[in-house]
Design a protein around this motif. Structure first.
Motif, PDB file in Angstrom:
ATOM      1  N   SER A 171      17.505 -30.029 -16.361  1.00  0.00           N
ATOM      2  CA  SER A 171      16.793 -29.906 -17.632  1.00  0.00           C
ATOM      3  C   SER A 171      16.291 -28.485 -17.777  1.00  0.00           C
ATOM      4  N   PHE A 172      15.959 -28.124 -19.003  1.00  0.00           N
ATOM      5  CA  PHE A 172      15.347 -26.826 -19.241  1.00  0.00           C
ATOM      6  C   PHE A 172      14.462 -26.932 -20.470  1.00  0.00           C
ATOM      7  N   LEU A 173      13.521 -26.011 -20.551  1.00  0.00           N
ATOM      8  CA  LEU A 173      12.642 -25.925 -21.702  1.00  0.00           C
ATOM      9  C   LEU A 173      13.095 -24.780 -22.588  1.00  0.00           C
ATOM     10  N   LEU A 174      12.978 -24.993 -23.879  1.00  0.00           N
ATOM     11  CA  LEU A 174      13.276 -23.942 -24.845  1.00  0.00           C
ATOM     12  C   LEU A 174      12.034 -23.737 -25.698  1.00  0.00           C
ATOM     13  N   ALA A 175      11.471 -22.542 -25.611  1.00  0.00           N
ATOM     14  CA  ALA A 175      10.312 -22.175 -26.423  1.00  0.00           C
ATOM     15  C   ALA A 175      10.803 -21.264 -27.536  1.00  0.00           C
ATOM     16  N   VAL A 176      10.388 -21.573 -28.757  1.00  0.00           N
ATOM     17  CA  VAL A 176      10.822 -20.803 -29.920  1.00  0.00           C
ATOM     18  C   VAL A 176       9.595 -20.246 -30.619  1.00  0.00           C
ATOM     19  N   GLU A 177       9.620 -18.960 -30.887  1.00  0.00           N
ATOM     20  CA  GLU A 177       8.546 -18.289 -31.609  1.00  0.00           C
ATOM     21  C   GLU A 177       9.148 -17.540 -32.793  1.00  0.00           C
ATOM     22  N   ALA A 178       8.567 -17.677 -33.945  1.00  0.00           N
ATOM     23  CA  ALA A 178       8.987 -16.911 -35.119  1.00  0.00           C
ATOM     24  C   ALA A 178       8.021 -15.744 -35.275  1.00  0.00           C
ATOM     25  N   GLN A 179       8.552 -14.532 -35.236  1.00  0.00           N
ATOM     26  CA  GLN A 179       7.725 -13.334 -35.351  1.00  0.00           C
ATOM     27  C   GLN A 179       8.066 -12.609 -36.649  1.00  0.00           C
ATOM     28  N   SER A 180       7.037 -12.254 -37.387  1.00  0.00           N
ATOM     29  CA  SER A 180       7.259 -11.522 -38.631  1.00  0.00           C
ATOM     30  C   SER A 180       7.169 -10.009 -38.414  1.00  0.00           C
ATOM     31  N   GLY A 181       6.803  -9.623 -37.193  1.00  0.00           N
ATOM     32  CA  GLY A 181       6.705  -8.202 -36.884  1.00  0.00           C
ATOM     33  C   GLY A 181       6.542  -8.018 -35.387  1.00  0.00           C
ATOM     34  N   LYS A 182       6.500  -6.770 -34.957  1.00  0.00           N
ATOM     35  CA  LYS A 182       6.333  -6.487 -33.542  1.00  0.00           C
ATOM     36  C   LYS A 182       4.911  -6.841 -33.104  1.00  0.00           C
ATOM     37  N   ASP A 183       4.820  -7.428 -31.922  1.00  0.00           N
ATOM     38  CA  ASP A 183       3.525  -7.794 -31.356  1.00  0.00           C
ATOM     39  C   ASP A 183       3.490  -7.259 -29.934  1.00  0.00           C
ATOM     40  N   LYS A 184       2.695  -6.216 -29.694  1.00  0.00           N
ATOM     41  CA  LYS A 184       2.667  -5.571 -28.381  1.00  0.00           C
ATOM     42  C   LYS A 184       2.133  -6.503 -27.297  1.00  0.00           C
ATOM     43  N   ASP A 185       1.431  -7.560 -27.661  1.00  0.00           N
ATOM     44  CA  ASP A 185       0.878  -8.489 -26.679  1.00  0.00           C
ATOM     45  C   ASP A 185       1.826  -9.649 -26.354  1.00  0.00           C
ATOM     46  N   LYS A 186       2.931  -9.763 -27.085  1.00  0.00           N
ATOM     47  CA  LYS A 186       3.829 -10.902 -26.909  1.00  0.00           C
ATOM     48  C   LYS A 186       4.451 -10.987 -25.518  1.00  0.00           C
ATOM     49  N   PRO A 187       4.853  -9.867 -24.869  1.00  0.00           N
ATOM     50  CA  PRO A 187       5.406  -9.996 -23.514  1.00  0.00           C
ATOM     51  C   PRO A 187       4.434 -10.685 -22.538  1.00  0.00           C
ATOM     52  N   ALA A 188       3.155 -10.395 -22.647  1.00  0.00           N
ATOM     53  CA  ALA A 188       2.169 -11.054 -21.784  1.00  0.00           C
ATOM     54  C   ALA A 188       2.072 -12.533 -22.113  1.00  0.00           C
ATOM     55  N   SER A 189       2.174 -12.874 -23.390  1.00  0.00           N
ATOM     56  CA  SER A 189       2.140 -14.288 -23.778  1.00  0.00           C
ATOM     57  C   SER A 189       3.333 -15.035 -23.212  1.00  0.00           C
ATOM     58  N   TRP A 190       4.530 -14.406 -23.286  1.00  0.00           N
ATOM     59  CA  TRP A 190       5.732 -15.057 -22.753  1.00  0.00           C
ATOM     60  C   TRP A 190       5.611 -15.263 -21.248  1.00  0.00           C
ATOM     61  N   ALA A 191       5.057 -14.292 -20.540  1.00  0.00           N
ATOM     62  CA  ALA A 191       4.871 -14.431 -19.088  1.00  0.00           C
ATOM     63  C   ALA A 191       3.939 -15.603 -18.794  1.00  0.00           C
ATOM     64  N   TYR A 192       2.890 -15.741 -19.590  1.00  0.00           N
ATOM     65  CA  TYR A 192       1.950 -16.854 -19.416  1.00  0.00           C
ATOM     66  C   TYR A 192       2.657 -18.180 -19.687  1.00  0.00           C
ATOM     67  N   TYR A 193       3.400 -18.265 -20.793  1.00  0.00           N
ATOM     68  CA  TYR A 193       4.118 -19.504 -21.123  1.00  0.00           C
ATOM     69  C   TYR A 193       5.055 -19.904 -19.993  1.00  0.00           C
ATOM     70  N   LEU A 194       5.819 -18.933 -19.487  1.00  0.00           N
ATOM     71  CA  LEU A 194       6.791 -19.227 -18.429  1.00  0.00           C
ATOM     72  C   LEU A 194       6.118 -19.712 -17.151  1.00  0.00           C
ATOM     73  N   SER A 195       5.065 -19.014 -16.740  1.00  0.00           N
ATOM     74  CA  SER A 195       4.400 -19.407 -15.501  1.00  0.00           C
ATOM     75  C   SER A 195       3.710 -20.752 -15.646  1.00  0.00           C
ATOM     76  N   LEU A 196       3.116 -21.015 -16.801  1.00  0.00           N
ATOM     77  CA  LEU A 196       2.441 -22.290 -17.034  1.00  0.00           C
ATOM     78  C   LEU A 196       3.437 -23.451 -16.969  1.00  0.00           C
ATOM     79  N   HIS A 197       4.559 -23.293 -17.653  1.00  0.00           N
ATOM     80  CA  HIS A 197       5.529 -24.387 -17.682  1.00  0.00           C
ATOM     81  C   HIS A 197       6.287 -24.528 -16.367  1.00  0.00           C
ATOM     82  N   ARG A 198       6.450 -23.441 -15.647  1.00  0.00           N
ATOM     83  CA  ARG A 198       7.080 -23.522 -14.338  1.00  0.00           C
ATOM     84  C   ARG A 198       6.175 -24.273 -13.373  1.00  0.00           C
ATOM     85  N   ALA A 199       4.868 -24.009 -13.450  1.00  0.00           N
ATOM     86  CA  ALA A 199       3.908 -24.683 -12.571  1.00  0.00           C
ATOM     87  C   ALA A 199       3.826 -26.155 -12.920  1.00  0.00           C
TER      88      ALA A 199
END
Length: 95
Positions: free
Chosen positions: A67-95
């Protein structure tokens, strides 16, 4: 479980952080010698609620016990904080 040998391994590197450079050389791993090292608190408990939401989260299961998880985000512009959010999402769901 924490025991004396477990604590000793951490204390050695906390007291002598330069050992990381030597150990990395022995293992053939790249490690840049730091200018300074600060031992930080190890409690990673969040003391206040943090809202983290993805736009869509789906779990895909196959018949092969995979199985795998697919997270989808719709962005209307660049978000400099998004890479940190993705790292959090990945680690949370992996745990």
């Amino acid at each position: 479980m924490v025991n004396s040998s477990h604590e000793a391994m951490h204390r050695i590197f906390q007291e002598y952080p330069g050992l990381f450079v030597g150990v990395s050389k022995v293992l053939g791993l790249p490690f840049i010698a730091p200018r300074a090292v600060t031992v930080l608190p190890t409690d990673l408990t969040e003391y206040r609620p943090v809202e983290r939401r993805v736009d869509t989260l789906m779990r895909f299961d196959s018949g092969e016990d995979e199985s795998f998880l697919l997270a989808v985000e719709a962005q209307s512009g660049k978000d400099k904080d998004k890479p940190a959010s993705w790292a959090y999402y990945l680690s949370l769901h992996r745990a």
